[in-house]
Write an enzyme that holds these catalytic residues in place. Structure first.
Site, mmCIF file in Angstrom:
data_model
loop_
_atom_site.group_PDB
_atom_site.id
_atom_site.type_symbol
_atom_site.label_atom_id
_atom_site.label_comp_id
_atom_site.label_asym_id
_atom_site.label_seq_id
_atom_site.Cartn_x
_atom_site.Cartn_y
_atom_site.Cartn_z
ATOM 1 N N CYS A 156 0.819 -1.219 0.000
ATOM 2 C CA CYS A 156 0.000 0.000 0.000
ATOM 3 C C CYS A 156 0.850 1.265 0.000
ATOM 4 C CB CYS A 156 -0.941 0.008 1.198
ATOM 5 S SG CYS A 156 -2.243 -1.215 1.059
ATOM 6 N N HIS A 157 1.730 1.374 0.960
ATOM 7 C CA HIS A 157 2.485 2.620 1.090
ATOM 8 C C HIS A 157 3.981 2.379 1.241
ATOM 9 C CE1 HIS A 157 -1.672 3.225 2.552
ATOM 10 N NE2 HIS A 157 -1.615 4.195 1.692
#
Lengths: 425, 172
Positions: free
Chosen positions: B124-125
């Site tokens: 995701c990040h």
């Protein structure tokens, strides 16, 4: 609202009887029939009406969907599929509602950028503007919770990521998240309460919209020249001029809306949301709906959890401060040569942030997102305050009528009937 | 006036409390937090198994010799959240690592055996974790936490209960 000019005179005995007990017809007449509208408005001023239509459309399709939807973690996904396959015209209701959210945001973003370009937030319209910001925030909360309801992979992980934002709050973060979830992770209690709130918030939006319109009708509309109505020549009555124009623009917008619904109904969504929620696997590429992408890019641009969350919420808070950050007295960017250029740079930065929000958080994308994020805040916190001090605006026209008709003038509303409402206090 | 206001404020607060408290995990959810047992025998070296406890994802990883060595040979001062590997596993079982399976940034599930340290990588990040579940890069602020668990035998663990603690009712 008794201060409004009203030329409504009840004719029948019943109308007189009713009007003396509840002056509803007079209110409608003064707000939507006799209300003076600047004669130089462009189609950018029709988005208020389009947004009212979109809110109504979302509420109607949403209420109908709620008759078929089941807000339970084990049943929600299947009930949405049943809506798509089994319910008569369920596919239409759902595609109208899902794409309607996107149309709502397209319209609200045009509405907001129009506001920023023409300086509509400036005195005396600050309260009107703040009510708009509140509506925008409520819209984002509603849209986010609505996206969770189908309980697909993007629903589940979107809910996880967004609720986890609050865990960044020092000390009480975990308690807040636990109260949002109603459990130890996103689960059935979360879905259930999100459904309840998703049903509630649109009606709260409707309430704030009433205040928004009320405030608008106290201070009157801004216009492309950014100068007030000074005489009857500057204005035309709301009906038929604005009524017909708003209706026409709404119909054109409905055609645009229908094009998405019937030809590209899933283009604005995400294929992963047709996979049932699985708490053991996160989709490889997780992104929010397009209308959240600029804010998502700002969140990811900051390499610190709490810092990213502060920047993201700060991006909305700074919008609310614009009436006090902009030091220029001239409203319309048509007469502000420098602001006009900075406005378009800001628009490009926002679009770029949206594009970057959909890209993976690596390499050049991160650097670009950081530059754009920095500019987003510089625009509001540095450019807006300084421009008012250093910019030399172009001379303003002496009246709205002059911008439309030249110096000769022409027929407008009867003098007196069209004085700007604010001057009547 | 002040007394009336004070009484009113207390009344409003007392009435608001049940509304807020009802949002917290309910009795059913809390009861579902009873400890779960995991049989380690089928987990071969290098394998990561996902289990759930209290609705939360948990990784049980049977680490290889190299992975253990990589986790131990680390300059602790260089870590964002310094913790020796020995504090993250149970004594006598250095190969078994049990950690929560949600990234400490925003809760995504990191991918096993990925990333520069071959521990986990969050898609995701971009947070990076090593073979001890410790954060080594990206926006995650802390290491993947170790849930309470205990070895009931050499090949079985019970998650939700700390070593040597008497069995007790699970609560929030």
């Amino acid at each position: 609202m008794s201060q409004h000019a009203t030329t409504y005179v009840p004719k029948s005995r019943f109308a007189k009887w009713f009007e003396s007990r509840l002056p509803l017809a007079g209110l409608v007449h003064s707000s939507f029939i006799a209300f003076p509208v600047p004669r130089n408005l462009t189609y950018f001023w029709t988005f208020g009406a389009i947004l009212i239509f979109m809110l109504a459309a979302q509420i109607v399709t949403g209420v109908w969907l709620a008759m078929h939807y089941v807000p339970h973690a084990n049943l929600a996904f299947d009930s949405v599929e049943a809506i798509m396959r089994d319910v008569n015209y369920g596919w239409l209701l759902r595609y109208l509602h899902a794409n309607g959210a996107s149309m709502f945001f397209i319209a609200v973003y045009i509405h907001i950028f129009r506001n920023l370009y023409y300086g509509s937030y400036k005195a005396p319209r600050e309260v009107l503007y703040l009510l708009g910001i509140i509506i925008f925030i409520l819209m984002m909360a509603t849209a986010f919770m609505g996206y969770v309801l189908p309980w697909g992979q993007m629903s589940f992980w979107g809910a996880t990521v967004i609720t986890n934002l609050f865990s960044a709050v020092p000390v009480v973060g975990d308690t807040i998240v636990s109260l949002l979830w109603g459990g130890y992770s996103v689960g059935n209690p979360t879905l259930n309460r999100f459904f309840a709130l998703h049903y509630l918030l649109p009606f709260m939006i409707a309430g704030v919209v009433v205040l928004h319109i009320w405030a608008l009708h106290v201070v009157g509309q801004n216009n492309p020249a950014g100068i007030p109505i000074k005489s009857g020549k500057d204005a035309v009555p709301f009906t038929p001029y604005a009524t017909v124009k708003d209706l026409f623009a709404t119909v054109v917008f409905m055609m645009f809306f229908a094009w998405w619904v019937f030809f590209l109904p899933n283009y604005l969504g995400h294929a992963d949301n047709y996979i049932p929620a699985n708490p053991a696997v996160t989709p490889a590429h997780i992104v929010p709906e397009w209308y959240f992408l600029p804010f998502y890019a700002i969140l990811r641009a900051i390499p610190d959890k709490l810092g990213g969350v502060i920047a993201m919420f700060g991006a909305i808070v700074v919008l609310a401060l614009v009436p006090w950050l902009d030091t220029s007295r001239v409203r319309s960017a048509n007469y502000r040569p420098l602001y006009r250029q900075f406005f378009w740079v800001f628009v490009i930065v926002c679009v770029l942030l949206g594009w970057l929000g959909a890209k993976p958080p690596e390499g050049g994308y991160v650097i670009a997102a950081r530059i754009c994020t920095a500019w987003y805040f510089i625009h509001f916190l540095v450019v807006l305050p300084l421009l008012g001090l250093f910019e030399t605006p172009k001379p303003l026209p002496s009246s709205i009528a002059e911008t439309v008709l030249g110096k000769k003038g022409g027929a407008g509303m009867p003098v007196g009937a069209a004085a700007e409402p604010s001057t009547r206090g | 006036m002040i007394a009336t206001g004070a009484v009113g404020a207390v009344g409003v607060g007392a009435l608001a409390w049940p509304f807020v408290a009802s949002l917290a995990p309910d009795a059913q959810t809390v009861a579902a937090g009873a400890p779960v047992e995991v049989d380690l025998a089928p987990i071969s070296p290098g394998q990561i198994v996902k289990v759930f406890w209290r609705g939360k994802l948990i990784f049980v990883r049977n680490r290889t010799e190299e992975e253990i060595k990589a986790a131990q040979d680390v300059n602790l001062a260089s870590l964002p959240d310094p913790q020796p590997d020995s504090a993250r596993v149970k004594e006598g079982h250095p190969n078994i690592l049990v950690v929560y399976g949600n990234c400490t940034h925003l809760g995504c599930v990191p991918l096993g055996n990925e990333g520069p340290f071959h521990g986990w990588f969050c898609p995701c990040h971009g947070s990076v974790f090593d073979t001890s579940g410790r954060v080594r890069g990206g926006p995650a602020p802390i290491n993947l936490p170790v849930p309470p668990y205990t070895f009931v035998s050499d090949t079985k663990i019970r998650i939700g209960e700390e070593s040597n603690a008497a069995p007790k009712a699970a609560h929030a």
